[in-house]
Design a protein around this motif. Structure first.
Motif: not given
Ligand SMILES: [Zn+2]
Ligand SMILES: [Zn+2]
Ligand SMILES: [Zn+2]
Length: 262
Positions: A196-222
């Motif tokens: 579920x949502x707890x398994x969301x893939x989380x996208x961030x910048x590895x230089x500054x650590x900023x949180x950018x987006x997450x993608x739920x297992x159903x494929x929807x991006x936020x």
């Protein structure tokens, strides 16, 4: 091995582990441009004396110098916001990272005039503003950049453990259909092994650590609302996963709340 003393905390992936000892200063929530980009919404921090931080497992802890004299600590493996250092003889820590109950409450808010257009720090409804057709987004260091169609529309706050550890406070994001990348060389992703949502893939910048987006297992991006450079044209509409909400803050905006995680 004896039991570790203090209030324990960790990042989302578990690479970084720490404990806090001694008196804690209550939580301050910062709405400045830099804190909003770093956390993906608003940045909350408590504080402890330098010697009160036991960083017993530094793991993938990385630091980004966001302005002269200020360093932000984050996990380079999962992007969790963890620490803020300003040379005050104290370490500011993200309360969202704490695993143990702590005697903390929100004592104040700062840079309220810099808050995003989709919420107000007071909890009152924001004024209707711009409705941009395109939203340019970026991280704190500027290495990543992308655009999505605007306006953002409905923005959802999420209080699940994943969103809280990732942002350091709680998350606020909106669903997107298409992302147009301008720079993604420093984007890293973390995918927990959960359903579920707890398994969301989380996208961030590895230089500054900023949180950018997450993608739920159903494929929807936020997209995390704090990544948007200007007005989002969106509006916070609800709070999700409040059963996992942090104990140090109250929700006073009157918006609908849902206990469970999708
Ligand atoms: Zn981590
Ligand atoms: Zn960056
Ligand atoms: Zn969440």
């Amino acid at each position: 091995m004896g039991q570790r003393m203090g209030i324990g905390g960790s990042c989302l992936c578990g690479s970084v582990g720490f404990a806090l000892r001694g008196p804690l200063r209550d939580v301050v929530i910062c709405h400045c441009h830099w804190c909003r980009k770093s956390s993906g919404h608003a940045f909350a921090s408590g504080a402890v004396a330098d010697q009160g931080l036991d960083l017993y497992r530094p793991g993938a802890l990385a630091w980004y110098r966001s302005s002269p004299g200020v360093r932000r600590g984050f996990c380079a493996d999962c992007g969790s916001s963890l620490f803020w250092l300003g040379g005050e003889g104290q370490v500011r820590f993200a309360p969202g990272a704490l695993d143990d109950p702590a005697p903390l409450r929100v004592q104040g808010q700062i840079f309220e005039d810099s808050a995003g257009d989709y919420y107000t720090p007071s909890g009152r409804a924001p004024r209707v503003g711009a409705a941009p057709a395109r939203l340019d987004c970026s991280c704190l260091c500027g290495e990543t950049g992308f655009s999505v169609p605007g306006p953002a529309g409905e923005i959802t706050a999420c209080h699940c453990t994943g969103c809280r550890k990732s942002s350091g406070h709680y998350g606020a994001s909106f669903a997107v259909e298409a992302v147009h990348w301008h720079g993604r060389a420093t984007v890293a992703e973390f995918a927990p092994d959960r359903a579920g949502h707890q398994g969301a893939t989380r996208g961030f910048c590895r230089v500054c650590g900023s949180s950018l987006y997450h993608r739920d297992p159903d494929g929807r991006s936020h997209v995390e609302a704090g990544a948007v450079d200007g007005p989002t044209g969106g509006r916070l509409t609800q709070h999700l996963c409040v059963a996992q909400k942090g104990l140090y803050y109250e929700l006073t905006d009157g918006l609908p709340q849902t206990g469970g995680c999708a």
